[in-house]
Each structure stands twice: as structure tokens, then as C-alpha cells.
Design an enzyme around this catalytic site. Structure first.
Site, PDB file in Angstrom:
ATOM      1  N   LYS A  23      15.294   6.284   1.877  1.00 47.97           N
ATOM      2  CA  LYS A  23      16.142   5.844   0.759  1.00 47.97           C
ATOM      3  C   LYS A  23      17.488   6.576   0.715  1.00 47.97           C
ATOM      4  O   LYS A  23      18.369   6.228  -0.066  1.00 47.97           O
ATOM      5  CB  LYS A  23      15.410   6.066  -0.578  1.00 47.97           C
ATOM      6  CG  LYS A  23      13.992   5.514  -0.639  1.00 47.97           C
ATOM      7  CD  LYS A  23      13.983   4.009  -0.569  1.00 47.97           C
ATOM      8  CE  LYS A  23      12.600   3.387  -0.672  1.00 47.97           C
ATOM      9  NZ  LYS A  23      11.923   3.552  -1.934  1.00 47.97           N
ATOM     10  N   GLU A  70      13.822   0.826 -16.992  1.00 46.65           N
ATOM     11  CA  GLU A  70      13.932   2.132 -16.316  1.00 46.65           C
ATOM     12  C   GLU A  70      15.155   2.886 -16.832  1.00 46.65           C
ATOM     13  O   GLU A  70      15.099   4.100 -17.087  1.00 46.65           O
ATOM     14  CB  GLU A  70      14.038   1.925 -14.805  1.00 46.65           C
ATOM     15  CG  GLU A  70      12.744   1.414 -14.193  1.00 46.65           C
ATOM     16  CD  GLU A  70      12.857   0.986 -12.749  1.00 46.65           C
ATOM     17  OE1 GLU A  70      11.823   0.902 -12.083  1.00 46.65           O
ATOM     18  OE2 GLU A  70      13.979   0.724 -12.271  1.00 46.65           O
ATOM     19  N   ASP A 101      10.697   8.658 -11.508  1.00 45.86           N
ATOM     20  CA  ASP A 101      10.791   7.287 -11.001  1.00 45.86           C
ATOM     21  C   ASP A 101      11.283   7.297  -9.559  1.00 45.86           C
ATOM     22  O   ASP A 101      11.911   8.270  -9.103  1.00 45.86           O
ATOM     23  CB  ASP A 101      11.754   6.476 -11.886  1.00 45.86           C
ATOM     24  CG  ASP A 101      11.609   4.969 -11.688  1.00 45.86           C
ATOM     25  OD1 ASP A 101      10.777   4.523 -10.881  1.00 45.86           O
ATOM     26  OD2 ASP A 101      12.341   4.228 -12.371  1.00 45.86           O
ATOM     27  N   ALA A 105      13.366   5.066  -6.272  1.00 47.00           N
ATOM     28  CA  ALA A 105      14.693   4.470  -6.120  1.00 47.00           C
ATOM     29  C   ALA A 105      14.708   3.641  -4.845  1.00 47.00           C
ATOM     30  O   ALA A 105      13.899   3.845  -3.937  1.00 47.00           O
ATOM     31  CB  ALA A 105      15.765   5.549  -6.049  1.00 47.00           C
ATOM     32  N   ASP A 106      15.645   2.710  -4.793  1.00 53.70           N
ATOM     33  CA  ASP A 106      15.847   1.917  -3.576  1.00 53.70           C
ATOM     34  C   ASP A 106      16.849   2.588  -2.643  1.00 53.70           C
ATOM     35  O   ASP A 106      16.755   2.445  -1.432  1.00 53.70           O
ATOM     36  CB  ASP A 106      16.314   0.510  -3.957  1.00 53.70           C
ATOM     37  CG  ASP A 106      15.256  -0.201  -4.785  1.00 53.70           C
ATOM     38  OD1 ASP A 106      14.132  -0.353  -4.291  1.00 53.70           O
ATOM     39  OD2 ASP A 106      15.543  -0.551  -5.937  1.00 53.70           O
ATOM     40  N   THR A 147       8.615   2.716 -12.136  1.00 52.40           N
ATOM     41  CA  THR A 147       7.946   1.521 -11.604  1.00 52.40           C
ATOM     42  C   THR A 147       8.117   1.445 -10.092  1.00 52.40           C
ATOM     43  O   THR A 147       9.176   1.825  -9.565  1.00 52.40           O
ATOM     44  CB  THR A 147       8.558   0.267 -12.266  1.00 52.40           C
ATOM     45  OG1 THR A 147       8.315   0.343 -13.666  1.00 52.40           O
ATOM     46  CG2 THR A 147       7.961  -1.014 -11.721  1.00 52.40           C
ATOM     47  N   GLY A 148       7.096   0.931  -9.417  1.00 53.63           N
ATOM     48  CA  GLY A 148       7.197   0.735  -7.968  1.00 53.63           C
ATOM     49  C   GLY A 148       6.080   1.457  -7.238  1.00 53.63           C
ATOM     50  O   GLY A 148       5.239   2.125  -7.857  1.00 53.63           O
ATOM     51  N   SER A 149       6.083   1.353  -5.920  1.00 52.84           N
ATOM     52  CA  SER A 149       4.979   1.926  -5.137  1.00 52.84           C
ATOM     53  C   SER A 149       5.000   3.448  -5.170  1.00 52.84           C
ATOM     54  O   SER A 149       3.927   4.085  -5.190  1.00 52.84           O
ATOM     55  CB  SER A 149       5.035   1.416  -3.697  1.00 52.84           C
ATOM     56  OG  SER A 149       6.285   1.690  -3.119  1.00 52.84           O
ATOM     57  N   THR A 150       6.178   4.070  -5.192  1.00 50.54           N
ATOM     58  CA  THR A 150       6.243   5.536  -5.252  1.00 50.54           C
ATOM     59  C   THR A 150       5.815   6.011  -6.641  1.00 50.54           C
ATOM     60  O   THR A 150       5.070   6.992  -6.768  1.00 50.54           O
ATOM     61  CB  THR A 150       7.660   6.032  -4.916  1.00 50.54           C
ATOM     62  OG1 THR A 150       8.176   5.280  -3.822  1.00 50.54           O
ATOM     63  CG2 THR A 150       7.658   7.508  -4.554  1.00 50.54           C
TER      64      THR A 150
HETATM   65  C1  5RP Z   1      11.764  -0.843  -9.562  1.00 50.86           C
HETATM   66  C2  5RP Z   1      12.522   0.276  -8.925  1.00 50.86           C
HETATM   67  C3  5RP Z   1      11.802   1.118  -7.955  1.00 50.86           C
HETATM   68  O1  5RP Z   1      11.934   2.453  -8.336  1.00 50.86           O
HETATM   69  C4  5RP Z   1      12.407   0.933  -6.610  1.00 50.86           C
HETATM   70  O2  5RP Z   1      12.403  -0.450  -6.286  1.00 50.86           O
HETATM   71  C5  5RP Z   1      11.658   1.728  -5.531  1.00 50.86           C
HETATM   72  O3  5RP Z   1      10.409   1.155  -5.326  1.00 50.86           O
HETATM   73  P1  5RP Z   1       9.387   1.752  -4.276  1.00 50.86           P
HETATM   74  O4  5RP Z   1       8.961   3.081  -4.780  1.00 50.86           O
HETATM   75  O5  5RP Z   1       8.276   0.724  -4.260  1.00 50.86           O
HETATM   76  O6  5RP Z   1      10.092   1.827  -2.953  1.00 50.86           O
HETATM   77  O7  5RP Z   1      13.670   0.507  -9.196  1.00 50.86           O
HETATM   78  O8  5RP Z   1      12.587  -1.628 -10.369  1.00 50.86           O
END
Ligand code: 5RP
Length: 225
Positions: A125, A107, A85, A87-88, A32-35
């Protein structure tokens, strides 16, 4: 390169990485998320090669469905070869902070069911020590104040993410001010607090592979631990 271009570059790299694993009947776990959204859009170009996907959030399920990719209930499949997936934060051991998008519990569940967890992230990140990004913790709503008091005892500054409910109907607490030198220990300690569903540390089950996008190109890190 912009951050969006780096995300697209790692998404393409992830598809290249998993293509040989997409045998007939394969199910892909999707984060989940933009990536992860960039990954879904790239993956969709190859949808004839695999059976379908398992989604880590309602938003991801919708995006997959909009691309015509069949979304499976995790309970109806035997597991999957690969989960991809974002990550932050990530450290050099591929321990992660996740949950900026509040999808951390699903996740973590999907990652647990996958033989291989491929993390995709832009270079911003990468950190030496996890914790600059506030650590998300999903809690049962009635336990929120109690859990916040317990998190304070662990040295953090918990803040309630107001106005956000997870896909599971729970609350999110973001823990600021942590310098996480032992992520496995902290992940276990927070998960032991009554009322916590899970926290956003992915350290007991870190990523197996990290595709990190930098201006110089996508670097691949393999977890040999
Ligand atoms: C969502 C997450 C995302 O993987 C994380 O926030 C990274 O998001 P993005 O790709 O938008 O930077 O853990 O719960």
C-alpha cells in the site's frame, strides 16, 4: 510472507500498540476491510479489557458483534482514544486513499472523532505519489452524472462503481488517472462539489501512526506534522 500473513502481522502489532490505551471504559474505533477484519479477530482476544467499539460499516459491526464485542452508536459516546483502520494507499506523510470497500464516509467520521488514528497496511500500500489506486468518491445518487463531469474537469477519469450502494444508500464513483501531488488541496476541492458526500482522501486528517507490514517486519511511522 503472503499478503494475508502481512495483514495478520500488522493486526497483531496494532493490538500490541493500543493495549496500553485500553483502560476500563475505553471504546475502540474500528475500520473496514480485510486488514481491519484481522485486527477485529486479534482485538477480540482482549475484549475483557475494554468497553466496546464503534464500527465504520455494517460489515464491521457484524464482525464485532459476532465476537461478542458491544458496538456503540457514535452519537452516544464522547469520542474515543484510538481508531484503527486499513488503507488502499499511503504516502510518506501518512496521507491515505481509502474507500476500496465503499466505507469511506463512515471511516472518515469515526477517524475525526478519535484522538489517534492508527493505520495498518501491508507494504504493497506504500506509494511515492497517491493516485494509482482509483480515488473513491461517495455521492448522492441524483448528483452522480454532474459530479462525474466536475471530476473530469479536475483531471480525473471517473467511473461509476455499478452495483454498489454504500451503507448510507449512496453511489460510489472511482476516479482513475490521478497523480495526487497535493492531497489536501484535492480532498478539499472534491468535497466542495455539490452532491459529493466525501472522497477517499484522508489528507486534511491523515493517519497519526502507520504500522506497515513488510517481509522484514512491521515498521512504525509516526506523523510529526
Ligand atoms: C474500506 C477501506 C479499506 O480500509 C481499504 O479498502 C483497505 O482494505 P483492505 O484492508 O481489504 O486492503 O478503506 O472502505
Amino acid at each position: 510472507m503472503t499478503q494475508d500473513e502481512l495483514k495478520q502481522a500488522v493486526a497483531r502489532a496494532a493490538v500490541d500498540y493500543i493495549l496500553p490505551k485500553l483502560v476500563k471504559g475505553a471504546i475502540v474505533g474500528v475500520g473496514t476491510g480485510s486488514t481491519a477484519n484481522c485486527f477485529i479477530d486479534e482485538l477480540a482476544k482482549h475484549k475483557a479489557l475494554f468497553e466496546g467499539a464503534v464500527a465504520s460499516s455494517e460489515a464491521t459491526a457484524k464482525r464485532l458483534g459476532d465476537h461478542g464485542i458491544k458496538v456503540y452508536d457514535l452519537n452516544n459516546i464522547e469520542g474515543m482514544a484510538v481508531y484503527v483502520d486499513g488503507a488502499d494507499e499511503t504516502d510518506a506523510n501518512l496521507c491515505l486513499i481509502k474507500g476500496g470497500g465503499a466505507a469511506l464516509t463512515r471511516e472518515k467520521i469515526v477517524a475525526a472523532c478519535a484522538q489517534e488514528f492508527v493505520c495498518i497496511a501491508d507494504g504493497s500500500k506504500w506509494v511515492d505519489v497517491l493516485g494509482n489506486f482509483p480515488l473513491p468518491v461517495e455521492v448522492i445518487p441524483m448528483s452522480r452524472a454532474y459530479v462525474m463531469r466536475e471530476l473530469t474537469k479536475l483531471g480525473g477519469e471517473p467511473k461509476y462503481r455499478e452495483g454498489v450502494l454504500t451503507d448510507n444508500g449512496n453511489d460510489i464513483i472511482d476516479v482513475h488517472g490521478l497523480s495526487i501531488t497535493n492531497p489536501v488541496e484535492l480532498e478539499v476541492a472534491i468535497n466542495a462539489i455539490v452532491g459529493v458526500v466525501t472522497n477517499g482522501l484522508f489528507a486534511t486528517r491523515p493517519a497519526d501512526v502507520l504500522l506497515l507490514g513488510r517481509a522484514s517486519g512491521v515498521e512504525t511511522f509516526v506523523n510529526n506534522l
